[in-house]
Design an enzyme around this catalytic site. Structure first.
Site, PDB file in Angstrom:
ATOM      1  N   GLY A 239     -13.426 -96.228  15.540  1.00  0.00           N
ATOM      2  CA  GLY A 239     -12.459 -95.769  15.817  1.00  0.00           C
ATOM      3  C   GLY A 239     -12.106 -94.148  15.452  1.00  0.00           C
ATOM      4  O   GLY A 239     -10.987 -93.751  16.128  1.00  0.00           O
ATOM      5  N   PRO A 282     -19.060 -96.936  14.106  1.00  0.00           N
ATOM      6  CA  PRO A 282     -18.535 -95.976  15.003  1.00  0.00           C
ATOM      7  C   PRO A 282     -19.043 -95.880  16.256  1.00  0.00           C
ATOM      8  O   PRO A 282     -20.484 -96.077  16.516  1.00  0.00           O
ATOM      9  CB  PRO A 282     -18.912 -94.651  14.342  1.00  0.00           C
ATOM     10  N   ARG A 321     -11.570 -91.864  32.466  1.00  0.00           N
ATOM     11  CA  ARG A 321     -10.525 -91.632  31.409  1.00  0.00           C
ATOM     12  C   ARG A 321      -9.440 -91.043  31.626  1.00  0.00           C
ATOM     13  O   ARG A 321      -8.156 -91.337  31.093  1.00  0.00           O
ATOM     14  CB  ARG A 321     -11.293 -90.944  30.055  1.00  0.00           C
ATOM     15  N   TYR A 325      -6.125 -93.345  31.001  1.00  0.00           N
ATOM     16  CA  TYR A 325      -5.459 -92.876  29.818  1.00  0.00           C
ATOM     17  C   TYR A 325      -4.851 -91.398  29.637  1.00  0.00           C
ATOM     18  O   TYR A 325      -4.407 -91.284  28.658  1.00  0.00           O
ATOM     19  CB  TYR A 325      -6.583 -92.939  28.532  1.00  0.00           C
ATOM     20  N   CYS A 353     -11.049 -91.017  46.646  1.00  0.00           N
ATOM     21  CA  CYS A 353      -9.876 -91.090  47.264  1.00  0.00           C
ATOM     22  C   CYS A 353      -8.578 -91.715  46.652  1.00  0.00           C
ATOM     23  O   CYS A 353      -8.270 -93.001  46.759  1.00  0.00           O
ATOM     24  CB  CYS A 353     -10.166 -91.794  48.782  1.00  0.00           C
TER      25      CYS A 353
HETATM   26  C1  LIG Z   1     -14.736-100.354  20.286  1.00  0.00           C
HETATM   27  C2  LIG Z   1     -15.016-100.799  19.380  1.00  0.00           C
HETATM   28  C3  LIG Z   1     -15.607 -99.954  18.249  1.00  0.00           C
HETATM   29  C4  LIG Z   1     -16.043 -98.391  18.454  1.00  0.00           C
HETATM   30  O1  LIG Z   1     -14.789 -97.893  18.516  1.00  0.00           O
HETATM   31  P1  LIG Z   1     -14.906 -96.161  18.719  1.00  0.00           P
HETATM   32  O2  LIG Z   1     -13.349 -95.726  18.833  1.00  0.00           O
HETATM   33  O3  LIG Z   1     -15.703 -95.779  19.896  1.00  0.00           O
HETATM   34  O4  LIG Z   1     -15.552 -95.765  17.554  1.00  0.00           O
HETATM   35  C5  LIG Z   1     -16.295-100.440  16.934  1.00  0.00           C
HETATM   36  N1  LIG Z   1     -16.094-101.802  16.782  1.00  0.00           N
HETATM   37  C6  LIG Z   1     -15.371-102.679  17.685  1.00  0.00           C
HETATM   38  C7  LIG Z   1     -15.160-104.104  17.376  1.00  0.00           C
HETATM   39  C8  LIG Z   1     -14.940-102.314  18.972  1.00  0.00           C
HETATM   40  O5  LIG Z   1     -14.496-102.954  19.779  1.00  0.00           O
END
Ligand SMILES: *Cc1c(COP(=O)(O)O)cnc(C)c1O
Length: 426
Positions: A239, A282, A321, A325, A353
């Site tokens: 994340g 990550p 994206r 988003y 399109c």
């Molecule tokens: C998507 C995801 C990640 C990676 O998230 P990032 O924001 O790309 O670092 C890690 N663990 C799980 C379970 C996920 O679904």
């Protein structure tokens, strides 16, 4: 400063042209065509090493790259060579990391609706851990090493679609269902090793990680006491955010490590337990800054007293994206990165399109002209992996650059590729 805090790959140089990995991006565009995904090997390795260094004082740590951010044979091999395992979410990702000859015991299979075929493939290929997400999945599994995916109830301030740890989430067991899940596990031939959580993506706050550590470890200790277990793995997910534009200020990997480790030491002390295995997953932060996309500029259009649109030969099919988003990006014109006298405010439109197919709104670029090469930065994560064939357009090629050398690691699709799965029945 760690590499997730940079907009551009670490090897970027602005000479008469923009260079990445020692390669002239204008020559790359000529040689391989556009749109083109460019991946800088040094940046991927730098971020992996940032993670390893930042967490090195905690001995019991393992990194698993979240494959969904970018999953190809070559990039998987590079990441594996840094000692990382993989978090995978489908048969396709399992198969890719397997074919990249990674150590399958370092792979974790995650997802909220795994099919029986996918679970069977994971077990057959020796995937080390399955993160069990719900009761349905528990009933489908036997003889497996598992973690339990839990929903820790943490709200983080990111886009609603990429929040995952809040209470009303489609992912994981909510805290009130965990005991019942453990009771089922204990009746089956399932080896539970610990807990798995993931609170969201593109996260800039550090406190959410500290909250997560406490909730997950407290829960681990509670389960160990209540059921007489010896669970010792905590997987905190991924994340960590990246810097798409100057407005983004993600924390460094060292800051995240400090927050996680200092809280972890505290809860270890509080509960007087042995340090658990800490797993981090990550995705975006490893590959996003390593990637850039090269486009060729085509048509432009000035709306009277309005926006100047400059269209490129890609867009929402190679990078969904912005339309999904509302994500922001930074870009330069690769063949004249220095020409700052003739800056104009333009909007970069894609070629697909949909009116929503706008890559960048209101960016200042030096007098963009037909056949100029536009380089959009930080496209290494969730671009190739979310790409589609919308409008029946071939997916771009991907090249890996390093030490002035370029290698094609994903071929551009051909027109015949596009129809290769079609069948004529009349
Ligand atoms: C998507 C995801 C990640 C990676 O998230 P990032 O924001 O790309 O670092 C890690 N663990 C799980 C379970 C996920 O679904």
């Amino acid at each position: 400063m760690t590499a997730n805090q940079l907009i551009r790959p670490i090897t970027t140089e602005e000479k008469e042209h923009l260079f990445i990995g020692g390669c002239d991006t204008v020559e790359l565009a000529e040689k391989y065509g556009t749109p083109l995904y460019v991946i800088d090997e040094q940046t991927i390795r730098a971020v992996c090493r940032d993670y390893k260094r930042a967490f090195s004082k905690y001995e019991n740590v393992r990194f698993m790259f979240a494959s969904k951010a970018l999953c190809t044979l070559a990039t998987s091999q590079i990441i594996a060579s840094e000692g990382f395992g993989f978090d995978v979410v489908s048969a396709g990702e399992i198969y890719t990391v397997y074919k990249a000859k990674t150590d399958m015991s370092k792979v974790l299979f995650n997802g909220n609706n795994k099919s029986q075929e996918e679970l069977d493939l994971a077990l057959k290929l020796g995937v080390g851990r399955i993160s069990v997400d719900n009761f349905t999945e528990l009933s489908m599994l036997d003889n497996a090493d598992i973690l339990l995916r839990i929903t820790p109830g943490i709200e983080c301030h990111t886009h609603e679609y990429i929040q995952t740890g809040h209470l009303d989430s489609k992912f994981g067991f909510d805290m009130s269902g965990i005991d019942e899940a453990v009771e089922i596990i204990l009746k089956k031939n399932l080896r539970l090793h610990g807990l798995h959580a993931h609170i969201g993506s593109q996260i800039f706050e550090t406190k959410v990680y500290s909250d997560e550590v406490e909730i997950v470890v407290d829960e681990l200790v509670r389960l160990n006491k209540k059921f007489g277990l010896n669970l010792n793995e905590i997987n905190l997910g991924g994340g960590l955010g990246v810097k798409y534009t100057e407005d983004d200020c993600p924390p460094s990997i060292d800051e995240i490590a400090d927050v996680i480790l200092s809280k972890l030491y505290k809860v270890i002390e509080k509960h007087k337990i042995n340090p658990p295995l800490l797993i981090l997953e990550p995705g975006r932060s490893i590959v996003s800054p390593a990637g850039a996309t090269l486009y060729k500029i085509g048509a432009s259009k000035q709306v009277p007293n309005g926006t100047k649109y400059v269209a490129v030969d890609g867009g929402m099919a190679d990078n969904p994206r912005p339309s999904m988003y509302n994500s922001k990006y930074s870009a330069v014109i690769a063949n004249k990165p220095f020409d700052l006298d003739s800056l104009q405010k333009v909007t970069i439109a894609g070629r697909f399109c949909e009116s929503g197919d706008i890559l960048i709104k209101n960016i200042e670029l030096p007098n963009p002209q037909k056949n100029d090469i536009l380089c959009v930065f930080n496209t290494g994560a969730y671009n190739f992996s979310m790409a589609s064939n919308y409008n029946r357009v071939q997916k771009p090629a991907m090249v890996l650059v390093n030490n002035s050398q370029s290698d094609m690691i994903v071929k551009r699709e051909t027109l015949d590729d596009l129809i290769s799965h079609d069948r004529i029945v009349i």
